[in-house]
Design a protein around this motif. Structure first.
Motif, PDB file in Angstrom:
ATOM      1  N   SER A  88      40.336  38.221  19.914  1.00  0.00           N
ATOM      2  CA  SER A  88      41.011  38.288  21.210  1.00  0.00           C
ATOM      3  C   SER A  88      40.857  36.973  21.956  1.00  0.00           C
ATOM      4  O   SER A  88      39.844  36.288  21.820  1.00  0.00           O
ATOM      5  CB  SER A  88      40.425  39.419  22.059  1.00  0.00           C
ATOM      6  N   PRO A  89      41.850  36.609  22.775  1.00  0.00           N
ATOM      7  CA  PRO A  89      41.727  35.384  23.574  1.00  0.00           C
ATOM      8  C   PRO A  89      40.754  35.608  24.732  1.00  0.00           C
ATOM      9  O   PRO A  89      40.598  36.725  25.221  1.00  0.00           O
ATOM     10  CB  PRO A  89      43.150  35.155  24.083  1.00  0.00           C
ATOM     11  N   SER A  90      40.119  34.549  25.155  1.00  0.00           N
ATOM     12  CA  SER A  90      39.220  34.649  26.301  1.00  0.00           C
ATOM     13  C   SER A  90      40.017  34.578  27.595  1.00  0.00           C
ATOM     14  O   SER A  90      41.142  34.059  27.631  1.00  0.00           O
ATOM     15  CB  SER A  90      38.198  33.509  26.275  1.00  0.00           C
ATOM     16  N   LEU A  91      39.438  35.099  28.672  1.00  0.00           N
ATOM     17  CA  LEU A  91      40.076  35.007  29.984  1.00  0.00           C
ATOM     18  C   LEU A  91      40.232  33.554  30.396  1.00  0.00           C
ATOM     19  O   LEU A  91      41.260  33.171  30.987  1.00  0.00           O
ATOM     20  CB  LEU A  91      39.253  35.763  31.018  1.00  0.00           C
ATOM     21  N   LYS A  92      39.251  32.731  30.058  1.00  0.00           N
ATOM     22  CA  LYS A  92      39.350  31.300  30.358  1.00  0.00           C
ATOM     23  C   LYS A  92      40.548  30.676  29.647  1.00  0.00           C
ATOM     24  O   LYS A  92      41.243  29.831  30.212  1.00  0.00           O
ATOM     25  CB  LYS A  92      38.070  30.576  29.934  1.00  0.00           C
ATOM     26  N   GLY A  93      40.769  31.094  28.407  1.00  0.00           N
ATOM     27  CA  GLY A  93      41.895  30.560  27.664  1.00  0.00           C
ATOM     28  C   GLY A  93      43.222  30.926  28.294  1.00  0.00           C
ATOM     29  O   GLY A  93      44.140  30.088  28.386  1.00  0.00           O
ATOM     30  N   ILE A  94      43.365  32.161  28.736  1.00  0.00           N
ATOM     31  CA  ILE A  94      44.602  32.606  29.373  1.00  0.00           C
ATOM     32  C   ILE A  94      44.836  31.843  30.675  1.00  0.00           C
ATOM     33  O   ILE A  94      45.955  31.379  30.954  1.00  0.00           O
ATOM     34  CB  ILE A  94      44.549  34.123  29.639  1.00  0.00           C
ATOM     35  N   ILE A  95      43.785  31.698  31.479  1.00  0.00           N
ATOM     36  CA  ILE A  95      43.908  30.932  32.724  1.00  0.00           C
ATOM     37  C   ILE A  95      44.275  29.488  32.417  1.00  0.00           C
ATOM     38  O   ILE A  95      45.106  28.877  33.096  1.00  0.00           O
ATOM     39  CB  ILE A  95      42.585  30.999  33.514  1.00  0.00           C
ATOM     40  N   GLY A  96      43.665  28.926  31.371  1.00  0.00           N
ATOM     41  CA  GLY A  96      43.974  27.559  30.981  1.00  0.00           C
ATOM     42  C   GLY A  96      45.426  27.380  30.585  1.00  0.00           C
ATOM     43  O   GLY A  96      46.053  26.364  30.922  1.00  0.00           O
ATOM     44  N   VAL A  97      45.989  28.352  29.865  1.00  0.00           N
ATOM     45  CA  VAL A  97      47.401  28.281  29.473  1.00  0.00           C
ATOM     46  C   VAL A  97      48.305  28.291  30.705  1.00  0.00           C
ATOM     47  O   VAL A  97      49.272  27.527  30.794  1.00  0.00           O
ATOM     48  CB  VAL A  97      47.758  29.456  28.536  1.00  0.00           C
ATOM     49  N   ILE A  98      47.998  29.150  31.672  1.00  0.00           N
ATOM     50  CA  ILE A  98      48.805  29.217  32.893  1.00  0.00           C
ATOM     51  C   ILE A  98      48.741  27.889  33.648  1.00  0.00           C
ATOM     52  O   ILE A  98      49.770  27.360  34.101  1.00  0.00           O
ATOM     53  CB  ILE A  98      48.325  30.374  33.791  1.00  0.00           C
ATOM     54  N   LEU A  99      47.537  27.318  33.779  1.00  0.00           N
ATOM     55  CA  LEU A  99      47.394  26.034  34.451  1.00  0.00           C
ATOM     56  C   LEU A  99      48.158  24.936  33.708  1.00  0.00           C
ATOM     57  O   LEU A  99      48.838  24.105  34.317  1.00  0.00           O
ATOM     58  CB  LEU A  99      45.913  25.664  34.557  1.00  0.00           C
ATOM     59  N   LEU A 100      48.040  24.936  32.389  1.00  0.00           N
ATOM     60  CA  LEU A 100      48.736  23.947  31.575  1.00  0.00           C
ATOM     61  C   LEU A 100      50.248  24.059  31.739  1.00  0.00           C
ATOM     62  O   LEU A 100      50.957  23.047  31.858  1.00  0.00           O
ATOM     63  CB  LEU A 100      48.343  24.125  30.107  1.00  0.00           C
ATOM     64  N   PHE A 101      50.748  25.289  31.765  1.00  0.00           N
ATOM     65  CA  PHE A 101      52.189  25.518  31.927  1.00  0.00           C
ATOM     66  C   PHE A 101      52.674  24.969  33.271  1.00  0.00           C
ATOM     67  O   PHE A 101      53.696  24.279  33.342  1.00  0.00           O
ATOM     68  CB  PHE A 101      52.479  27.009  31.833  1.00  0.00           C
ATOM     69  N   VAL A 102      51.944  25.261  34.336  1.00  0.00           N
ATOM     70  CA  VAL A 102      52.340  24.804  35.672  1.00  0.00           C
ATOM     71  C   VAL A 102      52.303  23.279  35.758  1.00  0.00           C
ATOM     72  O   VAL A 102      53.219  22.649  36.300  1.00  0.00           O
ATOM     73  CB  VAL A 102      51.429  25.428  36.744  1.00  0.00           C
TER      74      VAL A 102
END
Length: 301
Positions: A88-102
């Motif tokens: 499973s992905p980590s919560l940090k990873g998901i937050i990082g993807v959102i930040l990277l996208f923005v």
């Protein structure tokens, strides 16, 4: 590869794995073609939203998911682990993807604008026209796919165009294709970029080639860093879903399907794009280890 008993392990052969992957892809593509002939008649033609959604869903499941799973099943007794789906992905990873996208979005929009406005020399005008015709066909398909009614239509479209497409394409291009090459002598970096080239080439849209190449590479790096396929799946689904949602509320989805937020208005590079590029580079340099990198692989060989 040589097994412990000295025998050649055919399941570990990268060439045979690629043959299984693309052989299954070819067979499944032909099967889908036969299914769509009957589906078109049942839906009253191929220029309506229902047909487009069913087509997209079947393509995801039959043409991308099934070959990837067959390849993984051929390669390992734990297909999910081999594809990177067991972690499973980590919560940090998901937050990082959102930040990277923005952070990357304005720069990506600039690349999209530049790629869309490439013009060939006069001697290659016929080739450009062929590519433009393919782009027009893609624009027509996108328009039909986004021709839904109401909030429930939007959510259903997000489910197919965003979530299912993101899942199936990452399963095929990153989980299977990149996974095969990264386990060979090619190495991780070459595997990421070869997978990205195949990914953008198989979309058959030259005027969206470069931004999709960059996104494919980013998905590949996310997979390589995190060792879980769910992180690039989330990134891919997020990107596609933003297209659908932004089209619903503000309009402007383009034929490329990369994004349609319309940040770039002219040929000049805006300060927003330069700032975006710098911020993205700094973010990846300073924070990729914190958000994304998993030191120990969780993927089967």
């Amino acid at each position: 590869m040589i097994a412990n008993d000295g025998k050649v392990n055919l399941r570990g052969n990268a060439g045979l794995r690629l043959m299984v992957l693309f052989g299954a892809f070819s067979v499944c593509f032909l099967v889908l073609g036969g299914i769509l002939l009957g589906l078109s008649a049942a839906c009253g033609g191929d220029q309506n939203h229902t047909y487009m959604m069913l087509t997209s869903a079947l393509q995801c499941l039959i043409v991308f998911c099934l070959p990837a799973w067959l390849c993984a099943r051929y390669s390992s007794d734990s297909p999910g682990g081999w594809l990177g789906l067991s972690t499973s992905p980590s919560l940090k990873g998901i937050i990082g993807v959102i930040l990277l996208f923005v952070l990357a979005l304005p720069a990506l929009n600039q690349v999209i604008y530049w790629n869309e406005n490439i013009h060939f020399p006069e001697w290659a005008s016929g080739i450009e026209k062929s590519f433009r015709d393919m782009e027009d066909q893609a624009a027509t398909m996108t328009k039909v796919a986004l021709d839904y009614q109401g909030i429930w239509g939007m959510l259903a479209t997000v489910g197919v165009v965003g979530v299912l497409t993101g899942f199936s394409e990452e399963m095929f291009f990153r989980g299977a294709l990149q996974g095969i090459m990264s386990r060979s002598r090619i190495g991780n970096t070459a595997s990421i970029w070869i997978g990205a080239v195949v990914f953008t080439t198989m979309h058959f849209q030259f005027f969206g080639f470069v931004p999709r190449l960059l996104m494919g590479a980013m998905f590949g790096y996310l997979f390589n860093w995190s060792r879980t396929l769910w992180l690039p799946i989330f990134a891919h689904a997020l990107n596609n879903s933003v297209v659908v949602v932004s089209n619903h509320f503000i309009g402007g989805a383009d034929s490329d399907g990369v994004n349609g937020l319309g940040i770039v208005e002219n040929g000049e590079i805006p300060w927003a794009a330069l700032a975006s590029l710098m911020a993205t580079a700094i973010f990846l340099y300073r924070f990729r280890k914190y958000f994304f990198i998993k030191t120990k692989s969780a993927i089967d060989s």
